[in-house]
Design a protein around this motif. Sequence first.
Motif, PDB file in Angstrom:
ATOM      1  N   TRP A 126      77.149 -13.825   2.281  1.00  0.00           N
ATOM      2  CA  TRP A 126      76.765 -13.420   3.628  1.00  0.00           C
ATOM      3  C   TRP A 126      76.368 -14.694   4.359  1.00  0.00           C
ATOM      4  CZ3 TRP A 126      72.991  -8.775   4.689  1.00  0.00           C
ATOM      5  CH2 TRP A 126      72.929  -8.525   6.063  1.00  0.00           C
ATOM      6  N   ARG A 127      77.110 -15.014   5.414  1.00  0.00           N
ATOM      7  CA  ARG A 127      76.846 -16.233   6.184  1.00  0.00           C
ATOM      8  C   ARG A 127      76.316 -15.870   7.570  1.00  0.00           C
ATOM      9  NH1 ARG A 127      78.661 -20.814   3.684  1.00  0.00           N
ATOM     10  NH2 ARG A 127      80.305 -20.563   2.159  1.00  0.00           N
ATOM     11  N   THR A 128      75.392 -16.687   8.012  1.00  0.00           N
ATOM     12  CA  THR A 128      74.818 -16.521   9.349  1.00  0.00           C
ATOM     13  C   THR A 128      74.826 -17.888  10.017  1.00  0.00           C
ATOM     14  OG1 THR A 128      72.592 -16.913   8.520  1.00  0.00           O
ATOM     15  CG2 THR A 128      73.328 -14.609   8.598  1.00  0.00           C
ATOM     16  N   GLY A 129      74.152 -18.009  11.103  1.00  0.00           N
ATOM     17  CA  GLY A 129      74.030 -19.272  11.818  1.00  0.00           C
ATOM     18  C   GLY A 129      73.510 -18.988  13.210  1.00  0.00           C
ATOM     19  N   GLY A 130      72.993 -19.999  13.847  1.00  0.00           N
ATOM     20  CA  GLY A 130      72.460 -19.829  15.199  1.00  0.00           C
ATOM     21  C   GLY A 130      73.483 -19.285  16.170  1.00  0.00           C
ATOM     22  N   TYR A 131      74.751 -19.593  15.926  1.00  0.00           N
ATOM     23  CA  TYR A 131      75.807 -19.149  16.837  1.00  0.00           C
ATOM     24  C   TYR A 131      76.093 -17.646  16.728  1.00  0.00           C
ATOM     25  CZ  TYR A 131      78.076 -20.575  12.492  1.00  0.00           C
ATOM     26  OH  TYR A 131      78.384 -20.761  11.179  1.00  0.00           O
ATOM     27  N   THR A 132      75.479 -16.942  15.774  1.00  0.00           N
ATOM     28  CA  THR A 132      75.683 -15.483  15.716  1.00  0.00           C
ATOM     29  C   THR A 132      75.158 -14.814  16.983  1.00  0.00           C
ATOM     30  OG1 THR A 132      73.599 -15.107  14.551  1.00  0.00           O
ATOM     31  CG2 THR A 132      75.588 -15.327  13.195  1.00  0.00           C
ATOM     32  N   ARG A 133      74.245 -15.462  17.669  1.00  0.00           N
ATOM     33  CA  ARG A 133      73.664 -14.894  18.895  1.00  0.00           C
ATOM     34  C   ARG A 133      74.278 -15.476  20.174  1.00  0.00           C
ATOM     35  NH1 ARG A 133      71.991 -11.682  15.423  1.00  0.00           N
ATOM     36  NH2 ARG A 133      69.792 -11.332  15.019  1.00  0.00           N
ATOM     37  N   ALA A 134      75.284 -16.326  20.017  1.00  0.00           N
ATOM     38  CA  ALA A 134      75.892 -16.988  21.172  1.00  0.00           C
ATOM     39  C   ALA A 134      76.820 -16.036  21.932  1.00  0.00           C
ATOM     40  CB  ALA A 134      76.668 -18.216  20.712  1.00  0.00           C
ATOM     41  N   LYS A 135      76.838 -16.189  23.244  1.00  0.00           N
ATOM     42  CA  LYS A 135      77.675 -15.332  24.097  1.00  0.00           C
ATOM     43  C   LYS A 135      79.158 -15.450  23.753  1.00  0.00           C
ATOM     44  CE  LYS A 135      74.624 -15.048  28.078  1.00  0.00           C
ATOM     45  NZ  LYS A 135      74.426 -15.361  29.492  1.00  0.00           N
ATOM     46  N   ALA A 136      79.632 -16.667  23.507  1.00  0.00           N
ATOM     47  CA  ALA A 136      81.054 -16.871  23.205  1.00  0.00           C
ATOM     48  C   ALA A 136      81.451 -16.141  21.925  1.00  0.00           C
ATOM     49  CB  ALA A 136      81.353 -18.362  23.073  1.00  0.00           C
ATOM     50  N   VAL A 137      80.572 -16.124  20.953  1.00  0.00           N
ATOM     51  CA  VAL A 137      80.848 -15.452  19.683  1.00  0.00           C
ATOM     52  C   VAL A 137      80.787 -13.939  19.861  1.00  0.00           C
ATOM     53  CG1 VAL A 137      80.059 -15.175  17.290  1.00  0.00           C
ATOM     54  CG2 VAL A 137      80.106 -17.458  18.337  1.00  0.00           C
ATOM     55  N   ALA A 138      79.810 -13.466  20.625  1.00  0.00           N
ATOM     56  CA  ALA A 138      79.713 -12.024  20.902  1.00  0.00           C
ATOM     57  C   ALA A 138      80.954 -11.544  21.655  1.00  0.00           C
ATOM     58  CB  ALA A 138      78.450 -11.734  21.713  1.00  0.00           C
ATOM     59  N   LYS A 139      81.392 -12.335  22.614  1.00  0.00           N
ATOM     60  CA  LYS A 139      82.579 -11.980  23.394  1.00  0.00           C
ATOM     61  C   LYS A 139      83.822 -11.926  22.504  1.00  0.00           C
ATOM     62  CE  LYS A 139      85.242 -13.314  27.454  1.00  0.00           C
ATOM     63  NZ  LYS A 139      85.411 -14.281  28.542  1.00  0.00           N
ATOM     64  N   ALA A 140      83.965 -12.890  21.604  1.00  0.00           N
ATOM     65  CA  ALA A 140      85.117 -12.920  20.697  1.00  0.00           C
ATOM     66  C   ALA A 140      85.171 -11.672  19.819  1.00  0.00           C
ATOM     67  CB  ALA A 140      85.075 -14.180  19.829  1.00  0.00           C
ATOM     68  N   HIS A 141      84.009 -11.129  19.492  1.00  0.00           N
ATOM     69  CA  HIS A 141      83.932  -9.928  18.667  1.00  0.00           C
ATOM     70  C   HIS A 141      83.989  -8.635  19.488  1.00  0.00           C
ATOM     71  CE1 HIS A 141      82.521 -12.811  15.662  1.00  0.00           C
ATOM     72  NE2 HIS A 141      82.837 -11.915  14.766  1.00  0.00           N
TER      73      HIS A 141
END
Length: 185
Positions: A126-141
Amino acid sequence: MPSGSALEAVRARRSWSKVTDEAPTHGELLTLVAAAGRVADHSSLQPWRLIELRGSDRERLGRAIAKAQGDKSPSTKPLRAPLLIAVVASYKKSDKVPRWEQETVASGVAHVLSLLLDEAGWGVIWRTGGYTRAKAVAKAHGLDKNEQLLGWLYVGGKPPRERLGRRKAVEARKLVSRMPTSKKD
C-alpha cells in the motif's frame, strides 16, 4: 490451527516493494473485492470505491504526480507494478456516521483486500504520498468533491526469493491495556 485461517493469513502478510509483471485478472479482482467489502460498515453506507489502473492508466497517473510535484518528467512510481488499485473514500451524507468513520471503512476494505491478494499469491504494498491529496491526482482519478484518495495498492506477482526477511514481532502486551479507573468509580 486450521490451514487457511485468518490468523495464519495475517501472520504471513508482508509488503512486497518489488513485484513481477503478472497481475490478477479483472474477474479475480472482483471476487476478492466482493469479499473485502464485507468489512464492518456502520449503516452499510459503502463509503468507498476502488479504481483499477493498468497499462497506460499508470502512465497518466505518472504525469499527474509530476504535475502535482512540479516536475517536468512523469513519475515512474506507478510503473513499479502492473496493477494499481486506487483506494477512494467516497463519503456519504449521514447523521449517524461521521466522516472519519467512513474513512476507516475505506481503509478497512483496502487492508482486507491486501490480505486476500497476498493469500491468493500476489505481491502487494500500500503506497501513499503527499500527492494523494493533490488536485491533479484527484482529477486524473475522476474524484468527486465528496471523495478523497487514500493511496494505491500496488499489485503484481511475487518474485522468487531465497530468504524472506522476518518482520519484527508486535509486542501486544505493550499495546493493550485496561481502561483506567477513576477515583469517582
